[in-house]
Design an enzyme around this catalytic site. Structure first.
Site, short mmCIF file in Angstrom:
data_model
loop_
_atom_site.label_atom_id
_atom_site.label_comp_id
_atom_site.label_asym_id
_atom_site.label_seq_id
_atom_site.Cartn_x
_atom_site.Cartn_y
_atom_site.Cartn_z
N THR A 11 2.42 3.23 -7.10
CA THR A 11 2.61 3.64 -5.68
C THR A 11 1.84 5.08 -5.54
O THR A 11 1.37 5.35 -6.50
CB THR A 11 4.26 3.52 -5.10
OG1 THR A 11 4.02 3.93 -3.78
CG2 THR A 11 5.03 4.73 -6.00
N VAL A 51 0.75 -1.18 0.02
CA VAL A 51 -0.10 -0.21 -0.13
C VAL A 51 0.91 1.28 -0.02
O VAL A 51 1.95 1.08 0.74
CB VAL A 51 -1.04 -0.08 1.19
CG1 VAL A 51 -1.94 1.12 1.13
CG2 VAL A 51 -1.72 -1.28 1.57
N CYS A 52 0.65 2.24 -0.84
CA CYS A 52 1.31 3.45 -1.07
C CYS A 52 2.94 3.09 -1.12
O CYS A 52 3.18 2.26 -2.01
CB CYS A 52 0.97 4.16 0.41
SG CYS A 52 1.49 6.07 0.39
N THR A 53 3.62 3.68 -0.37
CA THR A 53 5.08 3.65 -0.45
C THR A 53 5.61 2.41 0.15
O THR A 53 6.78 2.01 -0.16
CB THR A 53 5.68 4.76 0.19
OG1 THR A 53 5.53 4.97 1.56
CG2 THR A 53 5.78 6.37 -0.58
N ALA A 83 -1.82 2.63 -4.95
CA ALA A 83 -1.48 3.97 -4.59
C ALA A 83 -1.73 4.53 -3.28
O ALA A 83 -1.40 3.59 -2.33
CB ALA A 83 -2.18 4.84 -5.75
#
Length: 325
Positions: free
Chosen positions: A122, A102-104, A155
């Site tokens: 990302t 998730v995300c970074t 993202a």
């Protein structure tokens, strides 16, 4: 029983953890024995999230068996992470049946070499960094999540919920995913290829007021005359000057901006109304169903009717949460 292991570390983004966790916990509440959810940090010690929340993990990473689904959240802690965490991911990541970020969190997977040869995404603010630092990763900055074989990346922040719902749908079926989405008061309508931004957010806001007014007009009148000549007249500029100024200030040509607004509006009408395809094509400025079909196929890979079947499910009855004890 599918085990889901969520990796914790200091300065993790709390919603990257709790969003997917609530989705999987909701699935387990409705289908007992479907998931076993564990959280673990390097030493089993509590971690402090980037917002100041303290999370107490269930285990130390060294003490947990290899999971079915290994989920790596993002957050400020992905910048200069503990090398032991990267080493653990490099050793144990390939043993999981599904790798999820998730995300970074994608940056941690990439630093462990787990995204090499894979398409991934990302948070939009870090896509350039991911691509620059890890050229073996095929970075796609647009979608809210990407699934490539056993690897799934999402993202920023709330898109982790979208991805978790997609995984639950794969495991337990669409009806279960829909029930969880409704209980969490979120939509099970955002496909992975939905852009991270709406058309209005993807483009910069123009500095000059006449151009900002034109952007607003486009959004409010997708079915109107949105030719360069018409928009230029509204901005009181020549067509050539308008087209150049619009691209300079928004980073997008007027035609591209109009295309995005119309597609976005058409998608919302397909998802949220029972209007016919022909009616929607007129309302969104396509003129004919065939013109709208070409736009959908070109951008989304599916015709409007197919898009509606996939992302406008039949309404479900009221949710009655099952007892947890």
């Amino acid at each position: 029983m599918r085990t889901v292991l969520i990796v914790l570390f200091d300065e993790v983004q709390s919603l990257d953890v709790t969003g997917p966790l609530e989705v999987f916990a909701g699935a387990e509440a409705r289908h007992a024995g479907s998931y076993r959810i564990r959280t673990a940090s390097l030493d089993g010690a509590p971690v402090r999230t980037s917002s100041g929340l303290t999370i107490v993990p269930d285990h130390a990473l060294a003490d947990v068996p290899d999971p079915h689904t290994l989920l790596v959240p993002g957050g400020q802690g992905t910048r200069g992470p503990d090398p032991r965490l990267t080493d653990w991911l490099r050793d144990h990541g390939p043993r999981a049946e599904r790798l999820v970020s998730v995300c970074t969190g994608a940056i941690l997977l990439a630093e462990a070499g787990l995204l090499d040869g894979h398409r991934a995404t990302t948070h939009w603010a870090y896509c350039d960094k991911l691509a620059r630092d890890h050229p073996a990763v095929e970075v796609d900055p647009d979608p809210i999540y990407v699934r490539d074989g056993q690897v799934s990346t999402s993202a920023g922040v709330t898109s982790g919920i979208d991805l978790a719902l997609a995984l639950v749908e794969e495991d337990l079926g669409r009806e279960t995913a829909l029930l969880i989405a409704r209980y969490l008061v979120v939509f099970l309508r955002r496909p992975g290829n939905q852009a991270q931004f709406s058309a209005q957010l993807a483009a910069q806001t123009a500095q000059r007021e006449p151009l900002r007014e034109v952007q607003q007009w486009i959004s409010e009148h997708p079915g109107g005359d949105l030719s360069v000549e018409s928009l230029a007249a509204r901005a009181r500029l020549s067509p050539r000057h308008f087209a150049r100024a619009f691209q300079t200030e928004t980073g997008m040509t007027p035609g591209r901006y109009v295309d995005r607004v119309r597609l976005e509006h058409a998608r919302r009408l397909l998802e949220d109304t029972a209007d016919g395809i022909e009616e929607i094509s007129r309302a969104c400025g396509y003129g004919t169903p065939e013109a709208m079909r070409r736009a959908f196929v070109r951008t989304l890979g599916s015709a409007p009717a197919e898009y509606r079947r996939r992302f406008r499910p039949a309404p479900l009855g009221p949710i009655r949460p099952e007892p947890t004890h």
